[in-house]
Design a protein around this motif. Structure first.
Motif, PDB file in Angstrom:
ATOM      1  N   GLN A  73     -44.188-103.015  58.585  1.00 42.77           N
ATOM      2  CA  GLN A  73     -44.321-103.885  59.743  1.00 42.77           C
ATOM      3  C   GLN A  73     -42.967-104.305  60.314  1.00 42.77           C
ATOM      4  O   GLN A  73     -42.825-104.485  61.527  1.00 42.77           O
ATOM      5  CB  GLN A  73     -45.147-105.124  59.373  1.00 42.77           C
ATOM      6  CG  GLN A  73     -46.625-104.832  59.160  1.00 42.77           C
ATOM      7  CD  GLN A  73     -47.286-104.181  60.360  1.00 42.77           C
ATOM      8  OE1 GLN A  73     -47.095-104.618  61.497  1.00 42.77           O
ATOM      9  NE2 GLN A  73     -48.054-103.128  60.124  1.00 42.77           N
ATOM     10  N   ASN A 103     -42.181-103.610  64.084  1.00 41.29           N
ATOM     11  CA  ASN A 103     -41.795-104.698  64.981  1.00 41.29           C
ATOM     12  C   ASN A 103     -40.466-104.419  65.672  1.00 41.29           C
ATOM     13  O   ASN A 103     -40.283-104.750  66.857  1.00 41.29           O
ATOM     14  CB  ASN A 103     -41.715-106.019  64.216  1.00 41.29           C
ATOM     15  CG  ASN A 103     -43.081-106.577  63.878  1.00 41.29           C
ATOM     16  OD1 ASN A 103     -44.095-106.041  64.279  1.00 41.29           O
ATOM     17  ND2 ASN A 103     -43.103-107.661  63.123  1.00 41.29           N
ATOM     18  N   MET A 104     -39.529-103.814  64.940  1.00 46.34           N
ATOM     19  CA  MET A 104     -38.244-103.478  65.559  1.00 46.34           C
ATOM     20  C   MET A 104     -38.424-102.474  66.689  1.00 46.34           C
ATOM     21  O   MET A 104     -37.778-102.576  67.749  1.00 46.34           O
ATOM     22  CB  MET A 104     -37.278-102.929  64.499  1.00 46.34           C
ATOM     23  CG  MET A 104     -36.660-103.995  63.616  1.00 46.34           C
ATOM     24  SD  MET A 104     -35.343-103.366  62.545  1.00 46.34           S
ATOM     25  CE  MET A 104     -36.322-102.563  61.271  1.00 46.34           C
ATOM     26  N   PHE A 131     -41.359-101.943  68.416  1.00 45.59           N
ATOM     27  CA  PHE A 131     -42.098-102.605  69.489  1.00 45.59           C
ATOM     28  C   PHE A 131     -41.193-103.543  70.284  1.00 45.59           C
ATOM     29  O   PHE A 131     -41.387-103.728  71.494  1.00 45.59           O
ATOM     30  CB  PHE A 131     -43.273-103.399  68.908  1.00 45.59           C
ATOM     31  CG  PHE A 131     -44.550-102.616  68.823  1.00 45.59           C
ATOM     32  CD1 PHE A 131     -45.098-102.030  69.951  1.00 45.59           C
ATOM     33  CD2 PHE A 131     -45.211-102.460  67.614  1.00 45.59           C
ATOM     34  CE1 PHE A 131     -46.277-101.308  69.891  1.00 45.59           C
ATOM     35  CE2 PHE A 131     -46.386-101.738  67.537  1.00 45.59           C
ATOM     36  CZ  PHE A 131     -46.927-101.156  68.675  1.00 45.59           C
ATOM     37  N   MET A 132     -40.218-104.133  69.624  1.00 52.61           N
ATOM     38  CA  MET A 132     -39.266-105.019  70.284  1.00 52.61           C
ATOM     39  C   MET A 132     -38.553-104.317  71.438  1.00 52.61           C
ATOM     40  O   MET A 132     -38.208-104.933  72.452  1.00 52.61           O
ATOM     41  CB  MET A 132     -38.243-105.513  69.250  1.00 52.61           C
ATOM     42  CG  MET A 132     -37.085-106.308  69.799  1.00 52.61           C
ATOM     43  SD  MET A 132     -35.942-106.792  68.469  1.00 52.61           S
ATOM     44  CE  MET A 132     -35.228-105.198  68.002  1.00 52.61           C
ATOM     45  N   MET A 133     -38.369-102.990  71.310  1.00 54.73           N
ATOM     46  CA  MET A 133     -37.605-102.243  72.299  1.00 54.73           C
ATOM     47  C   MET A 133     -38.469-101.552  73.349  1.00 54.73           C
ATOM     48  O   MET A 133     -37.943-101.009  74.317  1.00 54.73           O
ATOM     49  CB  MET A 133     -36.745-101.183  71.589  1.00 54.73           C
ATOM     50  CG  MET A 133     -35.783-101.739  70.557  1.00 54.73           C
ATOM     51  SD  MET A 133     -34.729-103.052  71.229  1.00 54.73           S
ATOM     52  CE  MET A 133     -33.895-102.176  72.553  1.00 54.73           C
ATOM     53  N   ASP A 165     -47.339-106.682  76.838  1.00 53.68           N
ATOM     54  CA  ASP A 165     -47.140-105.232  76.690  1.00 53.68           C
ATOM     55  C   ASP A 165     -48.146-104.422  77.507  1.00 53.68           C
ATOM     56  O   ASP A 165     -48.654-103.400  77.046  1.00 53.68           O
ATOM     57  CB  ASP A 165     -47.242-104.816  75.218  1.00 53.68           C
ATOM     58  CG  ASP A 165     -46.074-105.340  74.395  1.00 53.68           C
ATOM     59  OD1 ASP A 165     -45.025-105.621  74.984  1.00 53.68           O
ATOM     60  OD2 ASP A 165     -46.224-105.476  73.172  1.00 53.68           O
ATOM     61  N   VAL A 206     -29.846-100.323  75.190  1.00 51.43           N
ATOM     62  CA  VAL A 206     -31.161-100.312  74.524  1.00 51.43           C
ATOM     63  C   VAL A 206     -31.361 -99.009  73.751  1.00 51.43           C
ATOM     64  O   VAL A 206     -31.951 -99.002  72.668  1.00 51.43           O
ATOM     65  CB  VAL A 206     -32.311-100.543  75.527  1.00 51.43           C
ATOM     66  CG1 VAL A 206     -32.216-101.917  76.150  1.00 51.43           C
ATOM     67  CG2 VAL A 206     -32.369 -99.463  76.594  1.00 51.43           C
ATOM     68  N   ALA A 216     -45.139 -97.466  70.441  1.00 50.30           N
ATOM     69  CA  ALA A 216     -44.059 -97.759  69.503  1.00 50.30           C
ATOM     70  C   ALA A 216     -43.074 -96.611  69.408  1.00 50.30           C
ATOM     71  O   ALA A 216     -41.863 -96.817  69.303  1.00 50.30           O
ATOM     72  CB  ALA A 216     -44.632 -98.064  68.120  1.00 50.30           C
TER      73      ALA A 216
END
Length: 434
Positions: free
Chosen positions: A47, A51-52, A54-56, A162, A199, A287
């Motif tokens: 996770q 999450n890292m 999805f953060m981007m 999102d 990014v 993702a």
């Protein structure tokens, strides 16, 4: 920072290790120590990595689409690219679900297993998901509402939730506006280009340092919770879905890359392997999107303008792998119910599943929501989805890999068409150095 062959090897090793350990622990899944390892080690590792990534997703999609539209330069060319992309996506999705329906009709994975409809999983799914749950709400979403919801009323809310289709729509407007006033916004263009570099560097850093261990954690927890033991009861269904996925990938994508893009499909798979590995572990088209785009641009040599437009759009509306699952599952559930679908019902499944793929979030498990809508449309009980939930996470990995491979294959074809167009006009190639 590039995605190299060594990273591909590390990801593959992480996947193999996760599958192996998860499969070993799965039969002992009811023991406290296994549950502790799964919850506090495998799940946490997976996770954190997810999450890292999805953060981007939102910054990558927004910035990439804006630059992609701006770099096209001509709204007419953009319109042509958009129509071609949408056409490819809709046709391949329709072909995918057709392959699935035909294969499931021939193999008959649900024959002689009617007792599955009386299982506790069916009752539980009806109680928890269909009565006032999210699935029921999704079924009520009409096609006109889907079209209306393409345009955001609040872009910040779209980014916070999102909503990829709304983010893409807004980014296209911004890109077109930048084309219209390009002589006045040099600093703005430079800001977007620099933001894109930032990014993408973050994405590649996440890949370099966390992808292999993250893939291990995600796959290990998936196989611990739903190991190969869950496959035994639904073996024919599982095999049928996998077979349809690989047939579609080899025949449809392989033919597109080989004959329309004039590239070796083996070369294509080899170069795109890092993104496919991450897609398998994350089960999320959204993702894996930043990695998918970077891999396509750096390893497949696809123009940023094409990759930045085609792949984010594909992550939102091109769900070939998900459509295949829906086709097989619909026929499977009909066979369990003792119903032979008519030709018109099969055509209905193809049309609805193709249309439903537009605007569907590229997140794990969303295919089941779409499947409920398809089953309802042909008069089948959506509660029967409970039968296949146990192994859906494993199949979701493979169909996500199929989804993003299709996006990259179509981007490769469109990139080759741009090569041919520039060559005919005698223009200097805008092709990046692969």
């Amino acid at each position: 920072m590039k995605v190299g062959n060594r990273l591909t090897l590390y990801i593959v090793l992480g996947l193999i290790l996760g599958i192996t350990i998860g499969s070993i622990l799965s039969p002992m899944g009811d023991q406290a120590w296994v549950q502790w390892i799964d919850q506090y080690i495998f799940n946490v590792i997976g996770q954190l990595f997810l999450n890292m990534i999805f953060m981007m997703v939102v910054p990558v999609v927004f910035i990439s689409i804006v630059l992609g539209v701006y770099n096209v330069g001509d709204p007419k060319t953009l319109g042509s690219l958009g129509i071609k992309t949408l056409g490819f996506y809709l046709v391949t999705t329709a072909i995918a679900i057709t392959i699935a329906i035909v294969l499931a009709t021939v193999v008959r994975p649900g024959a002689g297993q009617a007792e599955l409809l009386d299982s506790d999983e069916v009752s539980e799914y009806r109680d928890t998901e269909l009565e006032g749950g999210e699935t029921g709400a999704a079924i009520e979403q009409t096609f006109d509402q889907t079209l209306i919801n393409i345009i955001p009323t609040n872009i910040f809310d779209a980014m916070a939730t999102d909503n990829m289709l709304q983010i893409i729509a807004f980014a296209i407007f911004v890109g077109i506006a930048m084309i219209s006033v390009k002589d006045k916004i040099g600093a703005v263009v430079k800001l977007f280009e620099q933001a894109n570099e930032v990014v993408m560097w973050i994405v590649m850093a996440i890949m370099k340092y966390f992808a292999a261990i993250g893939a291990f954690g995600l796959v290990a927890t998936a196989f611990t919770q739903a190991g190969f033991g869950a496959i035994q009861q639904l073996g024919m269904y599982f095999v049928c879905v996998l077979a349809a996925l690989f047939i579609h990938m080899a025949l449809v994508y392989g033919s597109m890359v080989q004959f329309m893009a004039k590239k070796s499909f083996i070369w294509f798979i080899k170069q795109f392997a890092p993104a496919m590995g991450v897609a398998f572990s994350t089960s999320s088209s959204s993702a894996v999107l930043p990695i998918s785009m970077e891999t396509a641009q750096k390893r497949l040599g696809i123009r940023k303008g094409i990759s930045s437009f085609v792949q984010p759009l594909g992550a939102t509306i091109n769900m070939d792998g998900t459509s295949i699952m829906q086709g097989v599952a619909t026929v499977f559930i009909a066979q369990l119910s003792g119903i032979d679908l008519t030709l018109m019902q099969m055509v209905t499944v193809v049309i609805i599943a193709t249309i439903a793929s537009i605007g569907t979030a590229g997140v794990p498990g969303v295919g089941l929501v779409m499947l409920a809508m398809v089953l309802t449309a042909v008069g089948l009980d959506p509660a029967a989805i409970g039968i296949i939930i146990g192994i859906d996470r494993l199949l979701d990995m493979t169909r996500t890999m199929t989804n993003i491979t299709g996006d990259a294959a179509i981007a490769t074809v469109l990139d080759h068409q741009q090569d041919v167009k520039e060559e005919k006009k005698g223009l200097e190639s805008t092709k990046p150095n692969a």
